[in-house]
Design a protein around this motif. Sequence first.
Motif, PDB file in Angstrom:
ATOM      1  N   GLN A 112       0.854  -1.184   0.000  1.00  0.00           N
ATOM      2  CA  GLN A 112       0.000   0.000   0.000  1.00  0.00           C
ATOM      3  C   GLN A 112       0.890   1.235   0.000  1.00  0.00           C
ATOM      4  O   GLN A 112       1.761   1.374   0.858  1.00  0.00           O
ATOM      5  CB  GLN A 112      -0.882   0.016   1.235  1.00  0.00           C
ATOM      6  N   THR A 113       0.657   2.118  -0.964  1.00  0.00           N
ATOM      7  CA  THR A 113       1.412   3.367  -1.037  1.00  0.00           C
ATOM      8  C   THR A 113       0.453   4.530  -0.856  1.00  0.00           C
ATOM      9  O   THR A 113      -0.523   4.658  -1.593  1.00  0.00           O
ATOM     10  CB  THR A 113       2.156   3.490  -2.375  1.00  0.00           C
ATOM     11  N   ARG A 114       0.756   5.348   0.131  1.00  0.00           N
ATOM     12  CA  ARG A 114      -0.019   6.559   0.408  1.00  0.00           C
ATOM     13  C   ARG A 114       0.780   7.729  -0.145  1.00  0.00           C
ATOM     14  O   ARG A 114       1.941   7.923   0.213  1.00  0.00           O
ATOM     15  CB  ARG A 114      -0.204   6.712   1.912  1.00  0.00           C
ATOM     16  N   VAL A 115       0.153   8.498  -1.046  1.00  0.00           N
ATOM     17  CA  VAL A 115       0.787   9.663  -1.653  1.00  0.00           C
ATOM     18  C   VAL A 115       0.128  10.901  -1.062  1.00  0.00           C
ATOM     19  O   VAL A 115      -1.108  11.027  -1.095  1.00  0.00           O
ATOM     20  CB  VAL A 115       0.647   9.646  -3.191  1.00  0.00           C
ATOM     21  N   MET A 116       0.950  11.799  -0.503  1.00  0.00           N
ATOM     22  CA  MET A 116       0.423  12.974   0.194  1.00  0.00           C
ATOM     23  C   MET A 116       0.969  14.269  -0.389  1.00  0.00           C
ATOM     24  O   MET A 116       2.074  14.295  -0.934  1.00  0.00           O
ATOM     25  CB  MET A 116       0.766  12.883   1.679  1.00  0.00           C
ATOM     26  N   ARG A 117       0.180  15.326  -0.231  1.00  0.00           N
ATOM     27  CA  ARG A 117       0.611  16.666  -0.598  1.00  0.00           C
ATOM     28  C   ARG A 117       1.411  17.247   0.559  1.00  0.00           C
ATOM     29  O   ARG A 117       1.419  16.695   1.664  1.00  0.00           O
ATOM     30  CB  ARG A 117      -0.596  17.564  -0.873  1.00  0.00           C
ATOM     31  N   SER A 118       2.052  18.382   0.328  1.00  0.00           N
ATOM     32  CA  SER A 118       2.864  18.992   1.387  1.00  0.00           C
ATOM     33  C   SER A 118       2.023  19.496   2.557  1.00  0.00           C
ATOM     34  O   SER A 118       2.539  19.640   3.664  1.00  0.00           O
ATOM     35  CB  SER A 118       3.720  20.137   0.827  1.00  0.00           C
ATOM     36  N   ASP A 119       0.721  19.732   2.332  1.00  0.00           N
ATOM     37  CA  ASP A 119      -0.146  20.166   3.438  1.00  0.00           C
ATOM     38  C   ASP A 119      -0.658  18.987   4.266  1.00  0.00           C
ATOM     39  O   ASP A 119      -1.448  19.166   5.185  1.00  0.00           O
ATOM     40  CB  ASP A 119      -1.319  21.019   2.931  1.00  0.00           C
ATOM     41  N   GLY A 120      -0.203  17.767   3.944  1.00  0.00           N
ATOM     42  CA  GLY A 120      -0.583  16.577   4.698  1.00  0.00           C
ATOM     43  C   GLY A 120      -1.823  15.873   4.185  1.00  0.00           C
ATOM     44  O   GLY A 120      -2.154  14.783   4.644  1.00  0.00           O
TER      45      GLY A 120
END
Length: 139
Positions: A112-120
């Motif tokens: 499982q890969t969670r991709v996040m923005r810089s704001d979380g």
Amino acid sequence: MTTPSLSQWNADPIPLAKLLGLELVTITPDRVEAVLQVREELCTRPAVLHGGAVMALADTLGGIATIANLAEGTMTTTIESKTNFFAAIPVGDTATAECTPLHRGRTTMVWQTRVMRSDGRVAALVIQTQLVMPATRES
């Protein structure tokens, strides 16, 4: 199989990781983390990270995570991937990705890969299955 170190991966990345500009931050058998600067050439219109780039980021991490867990004389390939998109990542932002195991078996591994923005905020969640198979001379 001897897993390349973090510095080795970053010094000699796989060609797609180099094209994406992927920077690996952590490689262990339990977690692979990376960052990706969202550049214009990785975007769609409007100027947000293309879904294919998100999927390529996640697939690369899942492959590296599997390699970090392979037994000597084996290799891997992706056989299934599912992506859910939740939020766009705009050009100029940084995508952070964290890949963790859901299953590590003898013939398959699921990541499982969670991709996040810089704001979380979570931008995407990818689950992929990697086939574990005997290495061939050509590989």
